[in-house]
Scaffold this active site. Structure first.
Site, PDB file in Angstrom:
ATOM      1  N   GLU A  95      -2.780 -16.049  11.926  1.00  7.48           N
ATOM      2  CA  GLU A  95      -3.518 -15.931  10.665  1.00  7.48           C
ATOM      3  C   GLU A  95      -4.741 -15.014  10.834  1.00  7.48           C
ATOM      4  OE1 GLU A  95      -3.271 -16.334   7.626  1.00  7.48           O
ATOM      5  OE2 GLU A  95      -5.262 -16.666   6.793  1.00  7.48           O
ATOM      6  N   CYS A 153       2.199  -6.931 -11.327  1.00  6.87           N
ATOM      7  CA  CYS A 153       0.794  -7.278 -11.442  1.00  6.87           C
ATOM      8  C   CYS A 153       0.411  -7.968 -12.716  1.00  6.87           C
ATOM      9  CB  CYS A 153      -0.039  -6.105 -11.093  1.00  6.87           C
ATOM     10  SG  CYS A 153      -0.112  -6.303  -9.356  1.00  6.87           S
ATOM     11  N   ARG A 180      -5.378  -9.406  -9.046  1.00 10.26           N
ATOM     12  CA  ARG A 180      -4.011  -9.481  -8.535  1.00 10.26           C
ATOM     13  C   ARG A 180      -3.619  -8.234  -7.750  1.00 10.26           C
ATOM     14  NH1 ARG A 180      -1.130 -13.282 -12.424  1.00 10.26           N
ATOM     15  NH2 ARG A 180       0.791 -12.215 -12.018  1.00 10.26           N
ATOM     16  N   TRP A 236       1.702  -2.396 -10.137  1.00 11.47           N
ATOM     17  CA  TRP A 236       1.785  -2.376  -8.683  1.00 11.47           C
ATOM     18  C   TRP A 236       3.141  -1.744  -8.397  1.00 11.47           C
ATOM     19  CZ3 TRP A 236       4.892  -4.326  -4.745  1.00 11.47           C
ATOM     20  CH2 TRP A 236       4.323  -4.289  -3.463  1.00 11.47           C
ATOM     21  N   LYS A 260      -5.382 -11.655   8.666  1.00 18.92           N
ATOM     22  CA  LYS A 260      -6.593 -11.417   7.879  1.00 18.92           C
ATOM     23  C   LYS A 260      -7.193 -10.069   8.227  1.00 18.92           C
ATOM     24  CE  LYS A 260      -6.306 -13.565   5.372  1.00 18.92           C
ATOM     25  NZ  LYS A 260      -5.498 -14.695   5.019  1.00 18.92           N
ATOM     26  N   LYS A 309      -2.009  -9.725  -5.251  1.00 20.70           N
ATOM     27  CA  LYS A 309      -2.342 -11.135  -5.032  1.00 20.70           C
ATOM     28  C   LYS A 309      -1.117 -12.023  -5.168  1.00 20.70           C
ATOM     29  CE  LYS A 309      -5.011 -14.681  -4.321  1.00 20.70           C
ATOM     30  NZ  LYS A 309      -5.260 -14.951  -2.878  1.00 20.70           N
ATOM     31  N   HIS A 357       4.099 -11.955  29.301  1.00 12.76           N
ATOM     32  CA  HIS A 357       5.496 -11.601  29.044  1.00 12.76           C
ATOM     33  C   HIS A 357       5.613 -10.325  28.219  1.00 12.76           C
ATOM     34  CE1 HIS A 357       6.881 -15.393  30.760  1.00 12.76           C
ATOM     35  NE2 HIS A 357       5.741 -15.871  30.250  1.00 12.76           N
ATOM     36  N   ASN A 392       6.561  -6.175 -15.776  1.00 13.26           N
ATOM     37  CA  ASN A 392       6.308  -6.590 -14.393  1.00 13.26           C
ATOM     38  C   ASN A 392       7.632  -7.016 -13.810  1.00 13.26           C
ATOM     39  OD1 ASN A 392       3.165  -8.333 -14.986  1.00 13.26           O
ATOM     40  ND2 ASN A 392       3.550  -6.229 -14.383  1.00 13.26           N
ATOM     41  N   GLY A 393       7.923  -6.545 -12.614  1.00 14.49           N
ATOM     42  CA  GLY A 393       9.168  -6.952 -11.977  1.00 14.49           C
ATOM     43  C   GLY A 393       9.974  -5.749 -11.529  1.00 14.49           C
ATOM     44  N   GLU A 414      -4.999  -7.042   7.090  1.00 15.39           N
ATOM     45  CA  GLU A 414      -4.897  -6.986   5.640  1.00 15.39           C
ATOM     46  C   GLU A 414      -6.126  -6.329   4.991  1.00 15.39           C
ATOM     47  OE1 GLU A 414      -4.651 -10.984   4.173  1.00 15.39           O
ATOM     48  OE2 GLU A 414      -3.585 -10.386   2.380  1.00 15.39           O
TER      49      GLU A 414
HETATM   50  C1  AGP Z   1      -2.725 -13.768   2.513  1.00 12.52           C
HETATM   51  O1  AGP Z   1      -3.956 -13.315   2.875  1.00 12.52           O
HETATM   52  C2  AGP Z   1      -1.845 -12.830   1.867  1.00 12.52           C
HETATM   53  N1  AGP Z   1      -2.421 -12.058   0.848  1.00 12.52           N
HETATM   54  C3  AGP Z   1      -0.411 -13.260   1.619  1.00 12.52           C
HETATM   55  O2  AGP Z   1       0.183 -13.322   2.873  1.00 12.52           O
HETATM   56  C4  AGP Z   1      -0.125 -14.568   0.856  1.00 12.52           C
HETATM   57  O3  AGP Z   1      -0.544 -15.664   1.599  1.00 12.52           O
HETATM   58  C5  AGP Z   1       1.370 -14.640   0.544  1.00 12.52           C
HETATM   59  O4  AGP Z   1       1.723 -13.544  -0.256  1.00 12.52           O
HETATM   60  C6  AGP Z   1       1.788 -15.923  -0.133  1.00 12.52           C
HETATM   61  O5  AGP Z   1       1.168 -16.093  -1.364  1.00 12.52           O
HETATM   62  P1  AGP Z   1       1.191 -17.474  -2.120  1.00 12.52           P
HETATM   63  O6  AGP Z   1       0.442 -18.465  -1.294  1.00 12.52           O
HETATM   64  O7  AGP Z   1       0.533 -17.212  -3.428  1.00 12.52           O
HETATM   65  O8  AGP Z   1       2.626 -17.878  -2.259  1.00 12.52           O
HETATM   66  N1  GLU Z   2       8.911  -1.893 -11.164  1.00 13.50           N
HETATM   67  C1  GLU Z   2       7.907  -1.422 -12.085  1.00 13.50           C
HETATM   68  C2  GLU Z   2       7.241  -0.154 -11.604  1.00 13.50           C
HETATM   69  O1  GLU Z   2       7.296   0.201 -10.455  1.00 13.50           O
HETATM   70  C3  GLU Z   2       6.897  -2.501 -12.455  1.00 13.50           C
HETATM   71  C4  GLU Z   2       5.850  -2.701 -11.421  1.00 13.50           C
HETATM   72  C5  GLU Z   2       4.898  -3.871 -11.745  1.00 13.50           C
HETATM   73  O2  GLU Z   2       5.379  -5.003 -11.814  1.00 13.50           O
HETATM   74  O3  GLU Z   2       3.689  -3.640 -11.860  1.00 13.50           O
HETATM   75  O4  GLU Z   2       6.658   0.514 -12.418  1.00 13.50           O
END
Ligand code: AGP
Ligand code: GLU
Length: 611
Positions: free
Chosen positions: A484, A2, A27, A73, A488, A606, A507, A99-100, A491
């Site tokens: 789509e 995030c 995000r 996240w 929406k 996001k 089908h 992050n990651g 989601e």
């Molecule tokens: C769309 O409503 C979603 N939140 C999601 O599917 C999004 O389109 C997808 O994660 C791709 O994101 P991007 O366009 O930033 O690559």
């Molecule tokens: N992998 C890490 C966690 O779960 C980072 C998550 C993040 O990118 O926010 O804490």
């Protein structure tokens, strides 16, 4: 995945960090935290839930002028205060936000535990704090220690590190998750997204993978993984453009839906990307000679989620007008499929954020195999925009709501321009080209008229909100809009929804139909309307409620549908750009009726910067 923010300079760090996190809130996240220097120790405050929980837990007076902050996240370890970042090393010398995903964290964790390090969280990220601490062994300085730790890491990261014994130092590093340095007047800010810089700096350095930034209030250095100094350009970022306010609207989502006439117009360069007299389009950023277009025998589109559905819409347009075969791929699947990359194939990556890891990895796979990739990207300067060899910015403006709306219509518009351009180079005569240019120029106004269905859809939402599940059906170039529309709805309202081809109904999906299972149909004028009416009848015969979106005046539609929404007619090729609008409004108002957290739906982010 995030957001991360770091600050050092003359101001009190806390308000800067909190404002930065607030700008990154869109995000999507599940917890947040900060670390700052207080006296000679690092203080950490972290809380699960919304940013306000963190704010309430902060000391009223924190005079520190250096600190780091995070919105999490969760990927590894549940959502809890302990698992929130920053993570502190055992002896409190190092604090890290990450992050990651650290892929090899299990091994590293075991190794560090054997060395006596105690872990307080279940996250993969905590190993970073202890590992850096481990390498800060007196022979290495902070920079060498971070570098040595990162040498051991497999996975993706954007990190910022704060050191107890260095009150003016922050170190940031990037591999796969974005990190930008904002260079101010005797102050520096680091963040995963330039929106966090608002009110501070316009001068930015975009780190690339494998690079580190060593920051103090008055200076910065950028180094590669071998600790060799590298010169990076300082770029001006348009922060005002990045700043988006809800204004009169209750949510970003409805604001962004309502902005679509302008966004689509910007995607056409306010008309500047169209050549009226020649009935074609002009897309300067493609970095392709006209002649190169002759060599394209095939197009592969790579994207995720809503971008993928825009890709489907674009594929239909390109095949229709240019007669070039186009295939659309889920980028995450493409990447692992050992794709066949060929010289005469043009690769197009579509992404709003430009930071989607699945799409980035697919692009890199194509590039590693020698393919040429162009981007259709919204965020200027984002990773994908920089990675691709050329492309077209959608210029939709900042999209803050997790659910993508104006990005979709802008991406589809850019794809329509591409289809027109390629079509005119092949079979499309100038007369037809001019027709399409006129239709494109009328599109913003028609979207505006479609948005006029807002109140009606709001009423319908009250009726449909209590169903457990809703099906979406369409055929031909509207099929992508069924998918789509279903995305929406699920989601943001959390109602289960699925998109099917109307032809596929018999089908399988027909078995689901009952009075408890409504269907949204898109039934457009033209050759296939008869078939659509039959499909709607088939649902009705099984007592399924039907909501029909159409541009046709056929009176039979009144009879077969429970609810009917009429939208303006446009050129058939462009019609998905209009039919998606009632789908977006429907999802929004259903979610609103259900009291959902519309802009930041649960479990979603996001920009999905991890695979
Ligand atoms: C769309 O409503 C979603 N939140 C999601 O599917 C999004 O389109 C997808 O994660 C791709 O994101 P991007 O366009 O930033 O690559
Ligand atoms: N992998 C890490 C966690 O779960 C980072 C998550 C993040 O990118 O926010 O804490």
């Amino acid at each position: 995945m995030c957001g991360i923010v770091g600050y050092c300079g003359p101001r009190k760090a806390m308000p800067v960090l909190i404002q930065g996190l607030r700008q990154l809130e869109y995000r999507g996240y599940d917890s947040s935290g900060v670390a700052f220097l207080q006296g000679d120790s690092i203080n950490v405050v972290k809380k699960q839930g919304k940013l306000v929980n963190l704010e309430n837990a902060l000391p009223s007076r924190a005079a520190s002028t250096i600190g780091i902050a995070h919105t999490r996240w969760a990927t590894h370890g549940g959502v809890s205060d302990e698992n929130a970042h920053p993570h502190l090393s055992g002896n409190g010398k190092v604090a890290v936000v990450h992050n990651g995903i650290i892929d090899n964290f299990v091994d590293l964790r075991r190794e560090l535990q054997d060395k006596g390090y105690e872990f307080k969280s279940e996250t993969d990220s905590e190993v970073l704090a202890h590992l850096i601490d481990y390498y800060l062994d007196g022979t290495r300085g902070p920079e060498e220690a971070v570098s040595a730790a990162l040498d051991r890491i497999e996975g993706t990261y954007g990190i910022i590190v704060l050191f107890k014994d260095d009150s003016e130092l922050l170190i940031g590093a990037r591999n796969g998750s974005p990190l930008i340095v904002g260079v101010g007047e005797k102050e520096m800010i680091l963040a995963s997204d330039a929106t966090a810089f608002i009110g501070l700096s316009r001068q930015a350095i975009f780190l690339d993978d494998g690079e580190m930034a060593v920051i103090s209030p008055r200076e910065y250095r950028t180094v590669n993984r071998h600790q060799q100094e590298i010169q990076k350009p300082v770029e001006e970022v348009d922060i005002e453009a990045a700043e988006a306010m809800k204004g009169e609207y209750e949510h970003f989502l409805i604001k962004e839906i309502m902005e679509q006439p302008d966004a689509v117009s910007r995607a056409m360069g306010e008309g500047g990307r169209l050549l009226k007299d020649f009935g074609t389009a002009k897309l300067g950023g493609l970095n392709l000679e006209k002649r190169d277009f002759f060599d394209i025998n095939r197009i592969h589109i790579l994207a995720m989620g809503t971008g993928y559905y825009a890709g489907m819409v674009g594929a239909g347009m390109i095949e229709n007008l240019a007669r070039i075969p186009v295939q659309v791929f889920d980028a995450s699947e493409y990447r692992v499929s050992n794709p066949i990359v060929q010289r005469d194939t043009l690769y197009l990556a579509i992404s709003q954020s430009g930071e989607t890891a699945d799409t980035i990895m697919a692009v890199k796979e194509v590039q590693n195999k020698g393919g040429r990739v162009l981007g259709i990207v919204n965020v200027v300067g984002s990773t994908l925009a920089r990675l691709t060899e050329g492309g077209v910015y959608t210029h939709a403006g900042p999209e803050k709501s997790v659910a993508s709306t104006k990005a979709f219509t802008s991406q589809s518009t850019v794809l329509a321009l591409m289809a027109l351009l390629l079509g005119r180079m092949r079979d499309v005569p100038v007369r037809r080209g001019k027709e399409l240019v006129d239709a494109l120029l009328e599109l913003p106004n028609k979207i505006h008229r479609t948005l006029g269905l807002r109140d009606r859809i709001r009423e319908l939402a009250k009726k449909y909100k209590d169903y457990q599940s809703i099906l979406y059906m369409a055929r031909g170039n509207q099929y992508a809009i069924a998918l789509e529309g279903a995305l929406k709805l699920k989601e943001i309202s959390y109602i289960h929804a699925e998109g099917f081809s109307s032809g596929g109904l018999k089908h399988g999906p027909l078995a689901l139909i009952s009075e408890d299972m409504p269907s949204v149909f898109i039934a457009m004028d033209g050759e296939t309307l008869e078939k659509d009416i039959n499909n709607i009848q088939e649902v009705r015969a099984r007592k399924g409620p039907t909501l029909v979106v159409t541009d046709s005046d056929d009176p039979r539609l009144e009879d077969v549908s429970d609810d009917l929404l009429r939208i303006p007619k446009t050129d058939e090729v462009l019609s998905p750009i209009l039919t998606v609008v009632p789908m977006q409004l429907f999802a929004y108002y259903v979610a609103l009726e259900l009291g959902r957290e519309i802009d930041q739906p649960r479990n979603l982010a996001k920009s999905v910067t991890v695979e």
